[in-house]
Enzyme design. Sequence first.
Site, mmCIF file in Angstrom:
data_model
loop_
_atom_site.group_PDB
_atom_site.id
_atom_site.type_symbol
_atom_site.label_atom_id
_atom_site.label_comp_id
_atom_site.label_asym_id
_atom_site.label_seq_id
_atom_site.Cartn_x
_atom_site.Cartn_y
_atom_site.Cartn_z
ATOM 1 N N CYS A 63 0.711 -1.141 0.100
ATOM 2 C CA CYS A 63 -0.098 -0.024 -0.017
ATOM 3 C C CYS A 63 0.869 1.080 -0.063
ATOM 4 O O CYS A 63 1.894 1.212 0.664
ATOM 5 C CB CYS A 63 -0.830 -0.096 1.030
ATOM 6 S SG CYS A 63 -2.359 -1.002 1.063
ATOM 7 N N HIS A 64 0.526 2.239 -0.717
ATOM 8 C CA HIS A 64 1.190 3.373 -0.932
ATOM 9 C C HIS A 64 0.774 4.423 0.276
ATOM 10 O O HIS A 64 -0.501 4.192 0.694
ATOM 11 C CB HIS A 64 0.965 4.194 -2.305
ATOM 12 C CG HIS A 64 1.313 3.536 -3.361
ATOM 13 N ND1 HIS A 64 0.854 2.329 -3.986
ATOM 14 C CD2 HIS A 64 2.644 3.805 -4.133
ATOM 15 C CE1 HIS A 64 1.378 1.825 -4.909
ATOM 16 N NE2 HIS A 64 2.298 2.523 -5.009
ATOM 17 N N GLU A 99 -7.656 0.713 2.444
ATOM 18 C CA GLU A 99 -7.644 1.631 3.761
ATOM 19 C C GLU A 99 -9.001 1.520 4.407
ATOM 20 O O GLU A 99 -8.971 1.616 5.537
ATOM 21 C CB GLU A 99 -7.349 3.094 3.131
ATOM 22 C CG GLU A 99 -6.031 3.519 2.759
ATOM 23 C CD GLU A 99 -5.312 2.866 1.464
ATOM 24 O OE1 GLU A 99 -4.181 3.004 1.308
ATOM 25 O OE2 GLU A 99 -6.065 2.380 0.699
ATOM 26 N N ASP A 113 -12.027 -5.823 21.570
ATOM 27 C CA ASP A 113 -11.222 -5.820 22.756
ATOM 28 C C ASP A 113 -11.929 -5.283 23.866
ATOM 29 O O ASP A 113 -11.746 -5.653 25.059
ATOM 30 C CB ASP A 113 -9.910 -4.874 22.359
ATOM 31 C CG ASP A 113 -9.005 -4.802 23.511
ATOM 32 O OD1 ASP A 113 -8.412 -5.778 24.048
ATOM 33 O OD2 ASP A 113 -8.891 -3.506 24.230
#
Length: 304
Positions: A63-64, A99, A113
């Site tokens: 990924c960029h 993303e 969590d």
Amino acid sequence: MVDITHKINTLRAATATAIVKVSKQETIDAVVNNLVPKGNVFEMAKTAGLFAVKNTHLSIPDCHPIPIEFTSVDYKIEDLTIEIIFNVKTVYKTGVEVEAMHGASIVALTMYDMLKPIDKEIEISTIKLINKEGGKSSFKNKFSNVIKAAVFVCSDSIFAGDKEDRSGKIIVEKLNACGVETAHYEIIPDELDIIQEKTKAFAKEHQLVIFTGGTGLSTRDVTPEALSPLLESRIPGIEEAIRNYGQQRMPYAMLSRTVAGTLGKSLILALPGSTNGARESMDAVFPHVLHVLHILKGKNHDTL
């Protein structure tokens, strides 16, 4: 990473979802009423997702780094299921699908969590992309008939056989990749009357007439002078896009006298004669420039 230096910036958007399923209604009630011991689940998970989406390139090797310019996180509760809807936008050369999915997954993990102390049977599932916009897939031009192009290399030295053509072949290759048939390819000298004759003759039967070479500042560079009197409408936006794209890659691009305009139902382009100049000019405006051909047929932007 994949080379994206040849791409242009466009508005990119993506929406991804993830599902968090709890095992009892009490868990949903605790989330909705902000009674979870670790804090506000929706806000904490959202914050984690915002951090994650901006740092996706640090987790996914290919990924960029992308300038994330908008992110939103929404939730939808149905029975014991919490659906996460994650939206991302940017104006850049590559999309934001990963993303968006990364952000949705981190939101889901953060919720897991925070809720595990009160619910031991939480499940995360169905992390998926549901929509993407921008890039080539959003700007496809469909034509009922094959688009035909005529490509002319304007060069005294190549015409004399002293040099080999490279720019014309690059243009032909790019046209082929865009689904355009190069029905005519020819090398001609830098002669104003010949350029004009070719333009008038080939614009009648070809939707694209492209010249490469003769756009510089030497005394023999006459392609702009030959084409300007013939064009019915100049299209400054195409010329500006080509020069701007080139200028971002090398400082001498500002000296090119690129020309774009229409003659009848044909789009006429005069591009630089250098190998890189021709390649970068094509990358700057193709395939998006083919939209002009729809407009010349009388269609408008909203109906395409």
